[in-house]
Scaffold this active site. Structure first.
Site, PDB file in Angstrom:
ATOM      1  N   HIS A  32       0.860  -1.187   0.000  1.00 29.06           N
ATOM      2  CA  HIS A  32       0.000   0.000   0.000  1.00 29.06           C
ATOM      3  C   HIS A  32       0.898   1.240   0.000  1.00 29.06           C
ATOM      4  O   HIS A  32       2.024   1.206   0.504  1.00 29.06           O
ATOM      5  CB  HIS A  32      -0.854  -0.041   1.277  1.00 29.06           C
ATOM      6  CG  HIS A  32      -1.953   0.966   1.358  1.00 29.06           C
ATOM      7  ND1 HIS A  32      -1.722   2.291   1.627  1.00 29.06           N
ATOM      8  CD2 HIS A  32      -3.294   0.832   1.219  1.00 29.06           C
ATOM      9  CE1 HIS A  32      -2.881   2.934   1.669  1.00 29.06           C
ATOM     10  NE2 HIS A  32      -3.861   2.074   1.417  1.00 29.06           N
ATOM     11  N   ASP A  92       3.067  -3.820   9.051  1.00 32.24           N
ATOM     12  CA  ASP A  92       1.842  -3.044   8.817  1.00 32.24           C
ATOM     13  C   ASP A  92       0.672  -3.997   9.044  1.00 32.24           C
ATOM     14  O   ASP A  92       0.406  -4.886   8.227  1.00 32.24           O
ATOM     15  CB  ASP A  92       1.869  -2.501   7.389  1.00 32.24           C
ATOM     16  CG  ASP A  92       0.548  -1.858   6.962  1.00 32.24           C
ATOM     17  OD1 ASP A  92      -0.441  -1.963   7.714  1.00 32.24           O
ATOM     18  OD2 ASP A  92       0.512  -1.277   5.866  1.00 32.24           O
ATOM     19  N   GLN A 141      -4.462  -4.605   7.876  1.00 29.99           N
ATOM     20  CA  GLN A 141      -5.444  -5.592   7.418  1.00 29.99           C
ATOM     21  C   GLN A 141      -5.507  -6.826   8.314  1.00 29.99           C
ATOM     22  O   GLN A 141      -6.373  -7.667   8.130  1.00 29.99           O
ATOM     23  CB  GLN A 141      -5.115  -6.029   5.983  1.00 29.99           C
ATOM     24  CG  GLN A 141      -5.226  -4.916   4.955  1.00 29.99           C
ATOM     25  CD  GLN A 141      -6.662  -4.423   4.764  1.00 29.99           C
ATOM     26  OE1 GLN A 141      -7.619  -5.088   5.161  1.00 29.99           O
ATOM     27  NE2 GLN A 141      -6.822  -3.240   4.173  1.00 29.99           N
ATOM     28  N   LYS A 171     -10.374  -0.119  10.567  1.00 33.02           N
ATOM     29  CA  LYS A 171     -10.486  -1.402   9.881  1.00 33.02           C
ATOM     30  C   LYS A 171     -10.711  -2.531  10.882  1.00 33.02           C
ATOM     31  O   LYS A 171     -10.719  -3.702  10.525  1.00 33.02           O
ATOM     32  CB  LYS A 171      -9.227  -1.683   9.063  1.00 33.02           C
ATOM     33  CG  LYS A 171      -9.002  -0.725   7.886  1.00 33.02           C
ATOM     34  CD  LYS A 171      -7.802  -1.172   7.079  1.00 33.02           C
ATOM     35  CE  LYS A 171      -7.236  -0.070   6.197  1.00 33.02           C
ATOM     36  NZ  LYS A 171      -8.132   0.391   5.138  1.00 33.02           N
ATOM     37  N   CYS A 226      -4.795   1.990  -3.664  1.00 34.56           N
ATOM     38  CA  CYS A 226      -3.524   2.597  -3.216  1.00 34.56           C
ATOM     39  C   CYS A 226      -2.331   1.673  -3.450  1.00 34.56           C
ATOM     40  O   CYS A 226      -1.361   1.674  -2.676  1.00 34.56           O
ATOM     41  CB  CYS A 226      -3.589   3.008  -1.738  1.00 34.56           C
ATOM     42  SG  CYS A 226      -4.705   4.372  -1.434  1.00 34.56           S
TER      43      CYS A 226
END
Lengths: 407, 452
Positions: A123, A195, A198, A221, A368
């Site tokens: 991303h 990261d 998600q 999220k 993205c």
């Protein structure tokens, strides 16, 4: 498989007011959780209650409202820390994953020759900071957008200052081989940033088990409000990390502020200048509490079954290209990105049609990840990202729509 | 004791205790405007000379005083009518402090000299403390002040915006060192804890008075370094419930025979202090204590009473029948220093007790004993009653399953669930609770007989 999906979904669906909505006379089918999740009643109530019963600034108010707001706010940080097995003192509250990654990029004080290795499929939030801070070294990806992890070691040099990877790809849904990456990184003394945007709401996470040095994630999220997220890091880094913003609330001593000097508080407070996103943070805590009450293993069970159900069906539809469709459910979350071969229709218009005709909300475009799309020769994609409240009936509506448009 | 000769206590029984209590009550009701405004009058039975039974009769005729009833009062109503509140407050002789949790917080008039004097005197009710103080005095060559340290909610520095961390010199108050300038120990850094350990030695600390929750964090850190706590005399555990996990962690870095359990309240001074017989004995001279029996069942605890205190010989803000809200287990042994019986344990706040559907209440200490008995005590925990039928347990450093099983019999009738936690929530006042009831507060007389 269907029973697992539907029993878990049935247990939580009523918590979401949004899901009772209709679109053009059809029940809403919300399959855009990778963008942001709907908010359960517990989160809405927590935010509304804060406004209705405890509106006050935190860490400042001496009155009852201030104390109540402070307790709710502090408790939220504690709750989030518990979710990832961390100490609250290692959790910095930021605006979201993007700010968290920028925090690290700034904190590492990278020079223009300092290399940061990351998959080319990342991303923009995990791409652009390395173009601004340091020198980006992308791990090649294949035509499905999956990183060629076997090339990782060959990309590491004496100048490598960080390996940064998405735990779960926001395009392919693939789960990164974190333990292997960490093993390679540790053997060379390179820190690892994860990261978890998600993965926070999909996978059980424990920072000690993961072995990473940084973890970034967002609330929105993970069933929480937008505008708040976390950067987790080890105390040693936080102790020496330079400040990237200053102001009220982060000062320990300001007696000589007029001559340019001040002493910041210890982490995490020294990084949290100004009034924080109080209501959002309290909502974040409520969201995490809600997820933990369900159980992250239960959510993962739903996810595994949903992944199998979704991909088994999508593979059979002619006229669509599904990314990373051969991955085993254990290697992915239930997130499907595909291209519908429909003459004269862009992928955005496919998604619009799914909404208008079937009440199905999905993402479309580049998500993205322009580099991934360019290297995989994709003119944009459609992304369906279910979560624990989605049923097989809803997936069937999606499939019906995709079949009709593709035909 | 540590094999050394056990001294005989220098304190003897206060034969004037009840007579002084009578005089103190009469004086308070006559001279303090607060009581006049409440129309609390001393009945005619208050007489200059004491007669057996007259104290009980007087107390029974007076209403109970609660935090709610004094919260809205201004300082001036607590000064005797012939004194000048403005001048005394301006001089600093009397200051205003706060105590209690946020939902039951009150402001108090604080006479520091009085507090320190009664605290020093109270140590002489403990053999362990008295021995340590005597040795310290001997080695110092003169009585002087005993070098002690305190570790609890910061009184000097708060770590909040702009206040800064005061230096060692700024945190020393005569012979007392304030170790902690920071709120919530969850956020203490290693540097902060190393500094505390070093200062304990540097200060040549004879006595450390500590909130066990705060001390537990420091003890675990010291243990991780392989260090003992360098306190020459004794450690007084005060302010909140000492859990079995606290005791175990502390025992790894300090001789448990040199710890003394203290039950004190900011409103009234030191109330009870642990003796060599393991009981907590009423510390003489400062208070009279009534132990009101409970009218509800208390599984896991017996002979439970609610503490009501009357301050003695205190000119400013004397309290008459003040309900502290703490529960204790009353011992059957004879009293040592006054007519107030000793207690075996402090059970915690009445408002923190878990209320079962059958009306029984479970005290915080009963919860801890059940965990200890089942060998399921985690590093930290908080039992939260979220509604009349449900309890959630936050478990830090332990097994949720084991904790739930251990507490199931005690929490009969309640739905119990447990969750792992990496920290226990602190109250905005800087205090910790092992039990927390979030249901609406119930009136005192729902639980307590209002007569002794």
């Amino acid at each position: 498989m269907k029973d697992t999906i539907n029993s878990h979904a049935a247990a939580v669906r009523s918590a979401f007011p949004l899901l009772s909505r209709e679109i053009a006379g059809r029940p809403l089918v919300f399959l855009d959780n990778a963008s942001t999740t709907p908010k359960p009643r517990a989160v809405i109530d927590a935010v509304v209650d804060t406004y209705e019963r405890a509106t006050a600034n935190v860490h400042r108010g001496v009155h009852v409202l201030g104390e109540e707001a402070t307790r709710l706010f502090d408790d939220a940080r504690r709750e989030v820390a518990a979710l990832i097995g961390a100490s609250p003192s290692e959790v910095v509250l930021v605006r979201g994953t993007t700010e968290a990654i920028n925090f690290v990029a700034n904190g590492l004080q990278l020079g223009s020759d300092d290399e940061v290795v990351f998959p080319a499929s990342e991303h923009h939030a995990n791409w652009i900071p390395w173009r601004v801070h340091g020198k980006p070294v992308p791990v090649p990806i294949d035509d499905d957008g999956l990183p060629r992890w076997e090339s990782l070691e060959s990309l590491l040099t004496a100048k490598t200052r960080l390996i940064s990877l998405g735990h779960v790809s926001n395009v392919t849904g693939a789960i990164a081989p974190v333990s292997e990456v960490v093993r390679i990184a540790k053997s060379r003394g390179i820190p690892v940033l994860l990261d978890a945007a998600q993965s926070l709401s999909h996978l059980p996470l424990d920072v000690a088990e993961l072995g990473v040095d940084f973890l970034a994630a967002s609330a929105h999220k993970a069933f929480g409000p937008s505008g708040v997220g976390i950067l987790w890091s080890k105390k040693e880094f936080l102790a020496k990390c330079p400040l990237y913003q200053v102001g009220g609330g982060m000062i320990s001593l300001n007696n000589d502020i007029d001559v340019g000097g001040f002493v910041p508080r210890d982490a995490p407070f020294k990084f949290e200048a100004g009034t924080p996103a109080i209501e959002a943070t309290i909502g974040f805590g409520a969201a995490v509490k809600w997820m933990r009450a369900i159980g992250m293993q239960t959510i993962r069970e739903h996810d595994l079954a949903m992944s199998a159900y979704l991909f088994d069906a999508l593979r059979e539809i002619p006229g669509i290209r599904v990314l990373a469709k051969h991955l085993h459910p254990e290697q992915r979350i239930a997130l499907a990105t595909f291209v519908v071969d429909a003459p004269a229709m862009t992928q955005e218009s496919v998604a619009r049609a799914l909404c208008d005709m079937f009440g199905v909300c999905v993402s479309a475009g580049f998500h993205c990840t322009h580099v991934l799309h360019a290297r995989a020769h994709l003119p944009g994609t459609v992304r369906a990202s279910p979560h624990v409240f989605n049923t097989t009936d809803e997936i069937d509506v999606l499939l019906e729509g995709v079949r009709e448009i593709a035909s | 004791m540590t094999g050394r000769e056990q001294p005989s206590l220098s304190l003897s029984r206060d034969t004037e205790h009840e007579a002084r209590a009578l005089r103190s009550i009469a004086s308070a009701l006559e001279r303090i405007p607060f009581y006049a405004k409440r129309q609390t009058h001393a009945p005619a039975l208050v007489e200059p000379s004491y007669r057996p039974g007259s104290l009980e009769a007087l107390l029974a005729s007076l209403p109970l005083l609660t935090a709610d009833s004094i919260r809205a009062s201004l300082p001036k109503v607590w000064f005797p009518v012939d004194r000048n509140p403005k001048e005394e407050l301006a001089s600093g002789a009397i200051s205003i402090v706060e105590t209690g949790l946020s939902d039951a917080r009150i402001r108090l008039l604080w006479d520091k000299a009085w507090w320190l004097a009664q605290e020093q005197r109270a140590w002489h009710a403990s053999e362990v403390a008295e021995l340590a103080l005597a040795e310290a005095t001997r080695s110092a060559g003169s009585p002087g002040g005993i070098r002690d340290a305190v570790l609890w909610v910061p009184e000097r520095g708060t770590g909040s915006c702009g206040a800064g961390d005061p230096s060692y010199e700024q945190r020393v108050e005569r012979t007392r060192l304030h170790l902690n300038p920071r709120q919530d120990p969850t956020f203490w850094t290693e540097a902060v804890m190393r500094r505390m350990l070093e200062e304990l030695a540097l200060h040549e600390t004879v006595a450390l008075l500590a909130d066990p929750f705060y001390l537990d964090v420091l003890a675990r850190f010291a243990d991780s370094l392989g260090q003992a706590l360098r306190v020459q005399g004794f450690i007084g555990l005060t302010r909140s419930l000492t859990t079995s996990a606290h005791r175990a962690n502390l025992a790894r870095v300090f001789d448990p025979k040199r710890t003394v359990q203290v039950y004190s309240a900011r409103e009234a001074g030191v109330l009870f202090i642990e003796g060599s017989d393991g009981l907590l004995h009423h510390a003489p001279f400062t208070t009279h204590v009534e132990l009101l029996p409970l009218r509800v069942a208390t599984p896991g605890a017996s002979n439970v009473a609610c503490v009501v205190v009357t301050t003695l010989d205190r000119a400013v803000q004397p309290l008459v029948r003040y309900v502290l809200g703490d529960l204790v287990q009353v011992a059957t042994a004879p009293s040592r220093f006054t007519t107030v019986p000793p207690i075996t344990t402090v059970e915690g706040k009445l408002d923190d007790c878990i209320v079962r559907p059958d009306g029984a209440i479970v005290t915080p200490a009963a919860v801890d004993r059940a965990l200890e008995a089942a060998r399921a005590a985690p590093t930290g925990y908080q039992v939260i009653q979220t509604d009349l039928a449900s309890v959630t347990i936050e478990v830090m450093g332990g097994s949720c399953t084991e904790v739930t099983s251990a507490l199931a019999p005690l929490l009969d009738g309640l739905t119990v669930s447990a969750r792992s936690a990496t920290a226990i929530a602190i109250e905005s006042t800087g205090k910790y609770r092992t039990c927390r009831r979030m249901t609406p507060r119930l009136p005192l007389d729902a639980f307590v007989s209002t007569q002794t």
